[in-house]
Design an enzyme around this catalytic site. Structure first.
Site, PDB file in Angstrom:
ATOM      1  N   SER A  10       0.803  -1.219   0.000  1.00  0.00           N
ATOM      2  CA  SER A  10       0.000   0.000   0.000  1.00  0.00           C
ATOM      3  C   SER A  10       0.837   1.271   0.000  1.00  0.00           C
ATOM      4  O   SER A  10       0.336   2.339  -0.351  1.00  0.00           O
ATOM      5  CB  SER A  10      -0.962   0.005   1.193  1.00  0.00           C
ATOM      6  OG  SER A  10      -0.256  -0.112   2.398  1.00  0.00           O
ATOM      7  N   ARG A  11       2.079   1.180   0.406  1.00  0.00           N
ATOM      8  CA  ARG A  11       2.895   2.412   0.435  1.00  0.00           C
ATOM      9  C   ARG A  11       4.385   2.078   0.484  1.00  0.00           C
ATOM     10  O   ARG A  11       4.760   0.901   0.495  1.00  0.00           O
ATOM     11  CB  ARG A  11       2.508   3.270   1.649  1.00  0.00           C
ATOM     12  CG  ARG A  11       2.719   2.564   2.978  1.00  0.00           C
ATOM     13  CD  ARG A  11       2.521   3.519   4.137  1.00  0.00           C
ATOM     14  NE  ARG A  11       3.125   2.953   5.336  1.00  0.00           N
ATOM     15  CZ  ARG A  11       2.436   2.585   6.417  1.00  0.00           C
ATOM     16  NH1 ARG A  11       1.135   2.726   6.435  1.00  0.00           N
ATOM     17  NH2 ARG A  11       3.064   2.089   7.464  1.00  0.00           N
ATOM     18  N   ARG A  33      -3.022  -4.456   4.668  1.00  0.00           N
ATOM     19  CA  ARG A  33      -3.792  -4.869   5.845  1.00  0.00           C
ATOM     20  C   ARG A  33      -4.954  -3.935   6.083  1.00  0.00           C
ATOM     21  O   ARG A  33      -6.095  -4.339   5.944  1.00  0.00           O
ATOM     22  CB  ARG A  33      -2.876  -4.937   7.073  1.00  0.00           C
ATOM     23  CG  ARG A  33      -3.583  -5.373   8.350  1.00  0.00           C
ATOM     24  CD  ARG A  33      -2.663  -5.305   9.537  1.00  0.00           C
ATOM     25  NE  ARG A  33      -1.896  -4.052   9.536  1.00  0.00           N
ATOM     26  CZ  ARG A  33      -1.092  -3.688  10.510  1.00  0.00           C
ATOM     27  NH1 ARG A  33      -0.904  -4.466  11.551  1.00  0.00           N
ATOM     28  NH2 ARG A  33      -0.439  -2.546  10.448  1.00  0.00           N
ATOM     29  N   VAL A  60      -0.552 -10.177   7.379  1.00  0.00           N
ATOM     30  CA  VAL A  60       0.492 -11.212   7.335  1.00  0.00           C
ATOM     31  C   VAL A  60       0.838 -11.759   8.723  1.00  0.00           C
ATOM     32  O   VAL A  60       1.517 -12.769   8.835  1.00  0.00           O
ATOM     33  CB  VAL A  60       1.790 -10.741   6.632  1.00  0.00           C
ATOM     34  CG1 VAL A  60       1.550 -10.317   5.206  1.00  0.00           C
ATOM     35  CG2 VAL A  60       2.502  -9.667   7.424  1.00  0.00           C
ATOM     36  N   ASN A  88       7.466  -8.193   1.741  1.00  0.00           N
ATOM     37  CA  ASN A  88       7.886  -6.828   2.080  1.00  0.00           C
ATOM     38  C   ASN A  88       7.239  -6.304   3.357  1.00  0.00           C
ATOM     39  O   ASN A  88       7.834  -5.490   4.063  1.00  0.00           O
ATOM     40  CB  ASN A  88       7.551  -5.896   0.909  1.00  0.00           C
ATOM     41  CG  ASN A  88       7.591  -4.434   1.311  1.00  0.00           C
ATOM     42  OD1 ASN A  88       8.659  -3.841   1.436  1.00  0.00           O
ATOM     43  ND2 ASN A  88       6.423  -3.840   1.555  1.00  0.00           N
ATOM     44  N   SER A 140      16.654  -6.203   6.542  1.00  0.00           N
ATOM     45  CA  SER A 140      17.115  -4.897   7.007  1.00  0.00           C
ATOM     46  C   SER A 140      18.568  -4.963   7.443  1.00  0.00           C
ATOM     47  O   SER A 140      19.062  -6.026   7.831  1.00  0.00           O
ATOM     48  CB  SER A 140      16.262  -4.450   8.201  1.00  0.00           C
ATOM     49  OG  SER A 140      16.820  -3.309   8.807  1.00  0.00           O
ATOM     50  N   TYR A 153      13.106  -6.424  16.303  1.00  0.00           N
ATOM     51  CA  TYR A 153      13.161  -6.247  14.840  1.00  0.00           C
ATOM     52  C   TYR A 153      14.427  -6.905  14.264  1.00  0.00           C
ATOM     53  O   TYR A 153      14.366  -7.595  13.235  1.00  0.00           O
ATOM     54  CB  TYR A 153      13.140  -4.750  14.560  1.00  0.00           C
ATOM     55  CG  TYR A 153      13.098  -4.314  13.122  1.00  0.00           C
ATOM     56  CD1 TYR A 153      11.927  -4.404  12.366  1.00  0.00           C
ATOM     57  CD2 TYR A 153      14.230  -3.760  12.509  1.00  0.00           C
ATOM     58  CE1 TYR A 153      11.891  -3.963  11.041  1.00  0.00           C
ATOM     59  CE2 TYR A 153      14.200  -3.317  11.198  1.00  0.00           C
ATOM     60  CZ  TYR A 153      13.024  -3.417  10.463  1.00  0.00           C
ATOM     61  OH  TYR A 153      12.998  -2.970   9.158  1.00  0.00           O
ATOM     62  N   ALA A 155      16.086  -9.391  15.523  1.00  0.00           N
ATOM     63  CA  ALA A 155      15.930 -10.848  15.627  1.00  0.00           C
ATOM     64  C   ALA A 155      15.012 -11.365  14.526  1.00  0.00           C
ATOM     65  O   ALA A 155      15.307 -12.384  13.883  1.00  0.00           O
ATOM     66  CB  ALA A 155      15.364 -11.218  17.000  1.00  0.00           C
TER      67      ALA A 155
END
Ligand code: NAI
Length: 242
Positions: A10-11, A33, A60, A88, A140, A153, A155
């Site tokens: 969506s973005r 979502r 998700v 993503n 990331s 994040y 982990a």
């Protein structure tokens, strides 16, 4: 018809990846979502550039929704085949570990790591049958280096990196490649609160990256010509960390 599924389309990076997939001739399944309005804008931009696609809303972090909505779509469309999957969708919920709440850990793991697992497992079957597929996971810098304030994040993204390497070895002989891209600081809603002026001093390229620059790398890994690259993590971070 060959399709590309992009979660969190969506973005931000997801929207740019959707447009890239459309430019490569794919029918794009734009997952989102909650924000239907923004997802519709993504679809509209796809159509304005001559592409095709549809919205596929599911969370998700919910295996029930993945099975129900995505599984239902696959069953209902035996002539459409998801050839490219871009995992993503992701969230962060930062804080020092000592203060981190159960919910912060759980939700970040569910969205970033469980989301990868349950979505990919469903889509994999069609790729295995047709002996061709491209799976690209958006991870990331945090998952490679670890960043303070992002134990959850880091982990989750490191977990996806491990899974990328393992799955690549499971499905290599079936014509399916599995890779990850690891962005550094990219200008999206996720980095909106960060001070780019201050942070650019530590980035060799001296700026944040653009969603389109991540999409370009995803497009490369999604191409048929990238068939001999698998289990790889490609950093897109302006030289910040290698
Ligand atoms: P964003 O916050 O702009 O977009 C995230 C997207 O994921 C949105 O479309 C959102 O609706 C979707 N999403 C979130 N939770 C979802 C769920 N449960 N189910 C379905 N969709 C969901 O962020 P951005 O920057 O575009 O992030 C995209 C990916 O790139 C994420 O995985 C993020 O972790 C990763 N990333 C971003 C970096 C950056 O600097 N912006 C750096 C490194 C990685």
């Amino acid at each position: 018809m060959k399709c590309a599924l992009v979660t969190g389309g969506s973005r931000g990076i997801g929207r740019s990846v959707c447009l890239k997939m459309a430019s490569m001739g794919y029918y794009v399944l734009v997952n989102f979502r909650g924000n239907r309005e923004e997802a519709e804008r993504t679809l509209q931009q796809i159509q304005e550039t001559g592409g095709q696609g549809e919205l596929l809303p599911f969370d998700v972090s919910s295996r029930e929704q993945i099975t129900g909505v995505l599984g239902g779509w696959i069953e209902a469309h035996p002539n459409k085949y998801i050839e490219i999957l871009v995992n993503n969708a992701g969230i962060k919920d930062d804080g020092l570990m000592i203060f981190m709440k159960d919910e912060q850990w759980d939700q970040v793991m569910r969205t970033n790591l469980d989301g990868f697992f349950f979505t990919t497992r469903l889509v994999l079957n069609g790729m295995l049958i047709r002996k061709y597929g491209r799976i690209i996971n958006v991870v990331s810098l945090s998952g490679l280096k670890g960043l303070p304030g992002q134990v959850n994040y880091s982990a989750a993204k490191a977990g996806v990196i491990g899974a990328t390497k393992a799955l690549a070895q499971e499905v290599g002989r079936k014509g399916i490649t599995v890779n990850a891209v690891a962005p550094g600081f990219i200008r999206t809603d996720m980095t909106e609160g960060l001070n780019e002026k201050e942070l650019q001093a530590i980035i060799p390229v001296r700026r944040f990256g653009l969603p389109e620059e991540v999409a370009h790398a995803v497009g490369f890994l999604a191409s048929a010509e990238a068939a001999y690259i698998t289990g790889e993590v490609l950093s897109i971070n302006g030289g910040l960390y290698t």
